[in-house]
Design an enzyme around this catalytic site. Structure first.
Site, PDB file in Angstrom:
ATOM      1  N   LYS A 206      -7.808   7.480  -9.358  1.00 47.65           N
ATOM      2  CA  LYS A 206      -6.727   7.981 -10.204  1.00 47.65           C
ATOM      3  C   LYS A 206      -7.175   8.011 -11.672  1.00 47.65           C
ATOM      4  O   LYS A 206      -7.007   8.993 -12.378  1.00 47.65           O
ATOM      5  CB  LYS A 206      -5.490   7.091 -10.031  1.00 47.65           C
ATOM      6  CG  LYS A 206      -4.293   7.531 -10.834  1.00 47.65           C
ATOM      7  CD  LYS A 206      -3.077   6.679 -10.510  1.00 47.65           C
ATOM      8  CE  LYS A 206      -1.941   6.995 -11.472  1.00 47.65           C
ATOM      9  NZ  LYS A 206      -0.752   6.196 -11.231  1.00 47.65           N
ATOM     10  N   GLU A 212     -16.036  -0.253  -9.842  1.00 42.57           N
ATOM     11  CA  GLU A 212     -16.658  -0.226  -8.512  1.00 42.57           C
ATOM     12  C   GLU A 212     -16.894   1.222  -8.062  1.00 42.57           C
ATOM     13  O   GLU A 212     -17.965   1.571  -7.550  1.00 42.57           O
ATOM     14  CB  GLU A 212     -15.758  -0.929  -7.481  1.00 42.57           C
ATOM     15  CG  GLU A 212     -15.572  -2.414  -7.712  1.00 42.57           C
ATOM     16  CD  GLU A 212     -14.433  -2.760  -8.663  1.00 42.57           C
ATOM     17  OE1 GLU A 212     -14.004  -1.875  -9.459  1.00 42.57           O
ATOM     18  OE2 GLU A 212     -13.970  -3.907  -8.641  1.00 42.57           O
ATOM     19  N   GLY A 267      -1.054   3.973  -7.274  1.00 47.11           N
ATOM     20  CA  GLY A 267      -2.276   3.922  -6.458  1.00 47.11           C
ATOM     21  C   GLY A 267      -1.998   3.636  -4.992  1.00 47.11           C
ATOM     22  O   GLY A 267      -2.432   4.367  -4.098  1.00 47.11           O
ATOM     23  N   ARG A 268      -1.248   2.569  -4.719  1.00 41.56           N
ATOM     24  CA  ARG A 268      -1.029   2.181  -3.311  1.00 41.56           C
ATOM     25  C   ARG A 268       0.004   3.057  -2.614  1.00 41.56           C
ATOM     26  O   ARG A 268       0.327   2.841  -1.455  1.00 41.56           O
ATOM     27  CB  ARG A 268      -0.682   0.703  -3.212  1.00 41.56           C
ATOM     28  CG  ARG A 268       0.522   0.268  -4.020  1.00 41.56           C
ATOM     29  CD  ARG A 268       0.573  -1.257  -4.157  1.00 41.56           C
ATOM     30  NE  ARG A 268       1.607  -1.700  -5.068  1.00 41.56           N
ATOM     31  CZ  ARG A 268       1.487  -1.764  -6.387  1.00 41.56           C
ATOM     32  NH1 ARG A 268       0.354  -1.383  -6.955  1.00 41.56           N
ATOM     33  NH2 ARG A 268       2.458  -2.192  -7.153  1.00 41.56           N
ATOM     34  N   GLU A 353       0.692  -6.534  -3.416  1.00 45.49           N
ATOM     35  CA  GLU A 353       0.486  -6.046  -4.781  1.00 45.49           C
ATOM     36  C   GLU A 353       1.817  -5.563  -5.373  1.00 45.49           C
ATOM     37  O   GLU A 353       2.019  -5.573  -6.574  1.00 45.49           O
ATOM     38  CB  GLU A 353      -0.564  -4.921  -4.820  1.00 45.49           C
ATOM     39  CG  GLU A 353      -1.178  -4.760  -6.212  1.00 45.49           C
ATOM     40  CD  GLU A 353      -2.340  -3.775  -6.271  1.00 45.49           C
ATOM     41  OE1 GLU A 353      -2.273  -2.721  -5.622  1.00 45.49           O
ATOM     42  OE2 GLU A 353      -3.324  -4.059  -6.969  1.00 45.49           O
ATOM     43  N   HIS A 384      -5.877 -14.268  21.507  1.00 47.90           N
ATOM     44  CA  HIS A 384      -6.936 -15.186  21.928  1.00 47.90           C
ATOM     45  C   HIS A 384      -7.502 -15.947  20.742  1.00 47.90           C
ATOM     46  O   HIS A 384      -8.606 -16.483  20.803  1.00 47.90           O
ATOM     47  CB  HIS A 384      -8.038 -14.398  22.651  1.00 47.90           C
ATOM     48  CG  HIS A 384      -7.531 -13.794  23.917  1.00 47.90           C
ATOM     49  ND1 HIS A 384      -7.651 -14.404  25.140  1.00 47.90           N
ATOM     50  CD2 HIS A 384      -6.823 -12.654  24.121  1.00 47.90           C
ATOM     51  CE1 HIS A 384      -7.064 -13.653  26.061  1.00 47.90           C
ATOM     52  NE2 HIS A 384      -6.553 -12.579  25.465  1.00 47.90           N
ATOM     53  N   LYS A 507     -10.424  -8.352 -14.000  1.00 50.24           N
ATOM     54  CA  LYS A 507     -11.226  -7.198 -14.441  1.00 50.24           C
ATOM     55  C   LYS A 507     -11.744  -7.449 -15.854  1.00 50.24           C
ATOM     56  O   LYS A 507     -12.906  -7.186 -16.168  1.00 50.24           O
ATOM     57  CB  LYS A 507     -10.365  -5.930 -14.472  1.00 50.24           C
ATOM     58  CG  LYS A 507     -10.032  -5.348 -13.133  1.00 50.24           C
ATOM     59  CD  LYS A 507      -9.437  -3.942 -13.356  1.00 50.24           C
ATOM     60  CE  LYS A 507      -8.497  -3.537 -12.269  1.00 50.24           C
ATOM     61  NZ  LYS A 507      -7.713  -2.350 -12.580  1.00 50.24           N
TER      62      LYS A 507
HETATM   63  C1  G6Q Z   1      -2.810   0.292  -6.517  1.00 52.83           C
HETATM   64  C2  G6Q Z   1      -3.625  -0.232  -7.583  1.00 52.83           C
HETATM   65  C3  G6Q Z   1      -5.095  -0.268  -7.310  1.00 52.83           C
HETATM   66  C4  G6Q Z   1      -5.826   1.043  -7.584  1.00 52.83           C
HETATM   67  C5  G6Q Z   1      -7.334   0.757  -7.617  1.00 52.83           C
HETATM   68  C6  G6Q Z   1      -8.151   2.012  -7.805  1.00 52.83           C
HETATM   69  O1  G6Q Z   1      -1.620   0.450  -6.589  1.00 52.83           O
HETATM   70  O2  G6Q Z   1      -3.302   0.388  -8.755  1.00 52.83           O
HETATM   71  O3  G6Q Z   1      -5.393  -0.691  -6.015  1.00 52.83           O
HETATM   72  O4  G6Q Z   1      -5.511   1.987  -6.622  1.00 52.83           O
HETATM   73  O5  G6Q Z   1      -7.610  -0.150  -8.638  1.00 52.83           O
HETATM   74  O6  G6Q Z   1      -7.821   2.634  -9.008  1.00 52.83           O
HETATM   75  P1  G6Q Z   1      -8.334   4.084  -9.320  1.00 52.83           P
HETATM   76  O7  G6Q Z   1      -7.734   4.996  -8.316  1.00 52.83           O
HETATM   77  O8  G6Q Z   1      -7.874   4.379 -10.708  1.00 52.83           O
HETATM   78  O9  G6Q Z   1      -9.829   4.054  -9.204  1.00 52.83           O
END
Ligand code: G6Q
Length: 542
Positions: A206, A212, A267-268, A353, A384, A507
């Site tokens: 996003k 990463e 994001g989620r 989250e 199990h 972070k």
């Molecule tokens: C979700 C969070 C988080 C996000 C990641 C990736 O709700 O905001 O999990 O999706 O940190 O972020 P980017 O899409 O910006 O790389």
């Protein structure tokens, strides 16, 4: 005490809990043969049986009164209508618009967002078609046969989970991989299966700044350029999904290869946006659209059904019941279908989250618990392993058992066994085995020392969720069901389920430590002795 815990609806539930404790579920079923009819709901291809919960009619009434007191219907309206309900980030929460399959407009800041959404969906469609029809080819003219999606968190978990869930719908000739970990091994393991001439990388971020993802993208680019030897070939092999078009273009992605989404998609909650592109490439756009249809069907149910018959509302209220009034600190999710293996991991982010917060919407520290620990894995395997603790441990662990009704297939003996296990566990959790039953089973040689070990207290609550089948539509409905459950709980707890400030500190400190590890002139003295010792140990081993 806070306004919530002092409120009439909350206090009534506290008293009610004392009044009905201990509730004997076996007795409840005996005295009320219609219990399952009353305590079950069917919507959007999902049947929810919640009769095996530690509740009575009064419990439900009390919980529904709590929902009304917390103005759930008002908040629901606000979310669907694009109000800025994510106030700490000043954003609307409009993932439901992404799957709005009606011709109705959805307004955000006075503008209908639907034309932009439809335009991106149309671009995704033609791109998928171009790849699948081999019109889109790699730099040596070969068709694309491998998709590598690079992203993390919300830009990874949803597409990965759905890709696994919808494996039988995969377009023939396309292999899809998901890379997220900044540990180089993640990407390297995947690249071993890839041919640079036929691989398409989807950089999903996003912000397009996530450490990463950007490091993995750099490494993928270097690997690709080592073979293709020319920057101009990148355009055929790297596409981006982002709300930051400028960032993606500045990174070197062709402007025509940036699939956009927007600020108001968390994001989620972004699977439904262009973040779903790797999934659409893997299962085909028509299946992706069916996923949206399923979610839309659940949205309609959530929006238009009275609270008492509303599946996400009931699931949420049951969670609140156990978490706030019965002392349960976790909730286990147990899908029985192999293809749903990543659902618990996905729901961990979705729920924890969103609702792992201790400051309410008004900036006060809460005096009640929020956000249970979500955990779980494939039910069949877990039987199990850790089911022991759920059946006979000391903690109350409410569970969701999920099964998509298996199709008739050559493995039908296995599928019947799967279904039998699924049903048996929900029955065993509820009824348990009392001391008389244990003795009877042991007759004539009753080993008294062993008897208590073989007793199951029962009364362990569970929801059973039956999907008509596992297809894009029912999966879409299932994910939307949980999204709305989490939203409802956030409303009850008066927290903002849509920010995630709790991930920021790590972070921030990570950046400082990275500087120390990579630049010896940087001081490590500002850290505590433990952190300093770890830094020194790693620096000496470099
Ligand atoms: C979700 C969070 C988080 C996000 C990641 C990736 O709700 O905001 O999990 O999706 O940190 O972020 P980017 O899409 O910006 O790389």
């Amino acid at each position: 005490m806070s306004t919530l815990t002092e409120s009439p609806a909350w206090q009534a539930l506290v008293s009610h809990k004392q009044a009905i404790h201990p509730l004997d579920l076996r007795a409840e079923f005996r005295s009320d043969p219609g219990r399952v009819e009353r305590f079950s709901i069917e919507a959007a291809g999902i049947f929810l049986d919640y009769s095996k919960n530690l509740i009575t009619n009064e419990t439900l009434k009390g919980l529904l009164a709590l929902a009304t007191q917390q103005q759930l219907e008002v908040w629901r309206q606000r979310m669907f209508e694009g109000e800025v309900i994510n106030t700490t980030e000043q954003r609307a929460v409009l993932h439901t618009a992404l799957r709005n399959r009606s011709d109705q407009p959805v307004y955000y800041a006075g503008q209908d967002v639907m034309p932009d959404i439809r335009a991106v969906l149309a671009r995704m469609k033609s791109f998928c078609h171009a790849v699948h029809s081999h019109e889109w080819r790699g730099y040596t003219g070969q068709p694309i046969d491998t998709i590598v999606s690079i992203g993390i968190g919300g830009s990874y978990l949803g597409p990965k989970m759905a890709h696994s869930a919808l494996k039988p719908f995969t377009v023939p000739g396309i292999g899809t991989y998901f890379v997220s970990n900044v540990d180089a091994d993640d990407l390297q393991d995947v690249l071993q299966n890839c041919n640079p001439e036929t691989t398409l990388f989807v950089i999903a971020s996003k912000t397009f700044t996530t450490q990463e993802t950007m490091l993995n993208a750099d490494a993928a680019k270097a690997w690709f350029l080592a073979s293709s030897c020319d920057q101009k070939h990148l355009a055929k092999h790297f596409v981006a999904v982002s709300a930051n078009r400028e960032g993606a273009v500045a990174y070197g992605i062709d402007n025509a290869c940036v699939f956009e989404f927007w600020d108001w998609v968390g994001g989620r909650y972004s699977l439904w946006s262009a973040i779903g592109l790797p999934l659409a490439l893997s299962i085909g756009m028509s299946h992706f659209e069916q996923l949206l249809e399923g979610a839309y069907a659940m949205d309609q149910h959530f929006m238009n059904t009275p609270l008492a018959d509303n599946m996400p509302v009931i699931l949420a209220l049951l969670g609140v019941w156990y978490h706030n009034f019965c002392g349960a600190s976790s909730h286990v999710v147990l899908p029985y279908n192999q293809h749903l293996q990543f659902l618990p991991e996905y729901l961990q982010q979705q729920d924890m989250e969103s609702n792992g917060k201790s400051i309410d919407r008004d900036g006060h520290t809460v005096d009640y618990t929020t956000g249970p620990v979500i955990w779980g894995s494939l039910g069949s395997n877990a039987q199990h392993a850790y089911y022991q603790l759920i059946h006979q441990g000391t903690q109350l662990i409410p569970s969701d058992l999920i099964l998509a009704i298996p199709s008739e297939s050559e493995h039908s003996e296995q599928q019947v066994a799967l279904a039998a296990n699924f049903i048996a566990q929900s029955e065993a959790l509820m009824r348990g085995k009392n001391i008389d039953e244990v003795r009877r089973e042991m007759e004539p040689d009753i080993d008294e020392a062993l008897v208590p070990h073989k007793v199951f207290a029962g009364n362990r609550p569970s929801n059973t969720l039956l999907l008509d089948t596992l297809n894009p539509k029912t999966l879409g409905a299932l994910i939307a069901l949980y999204e709305h459950k989490v939203f409802v709980q956030g409303v009850i707890w008066n927290i903002n389920s849509f920010d995630q400030w709790g991930v920021e500190l790590g972070k921030q400190l990570g950046k400082t430590i990275l500087k120390t590890l990579t630049d010896t002139s940087n001081s490590h003295h500002s850290h505590d002795s433990s952190t300093k010792a770890l830094i020194l140990r790693l620096m000496n081993k470099k």
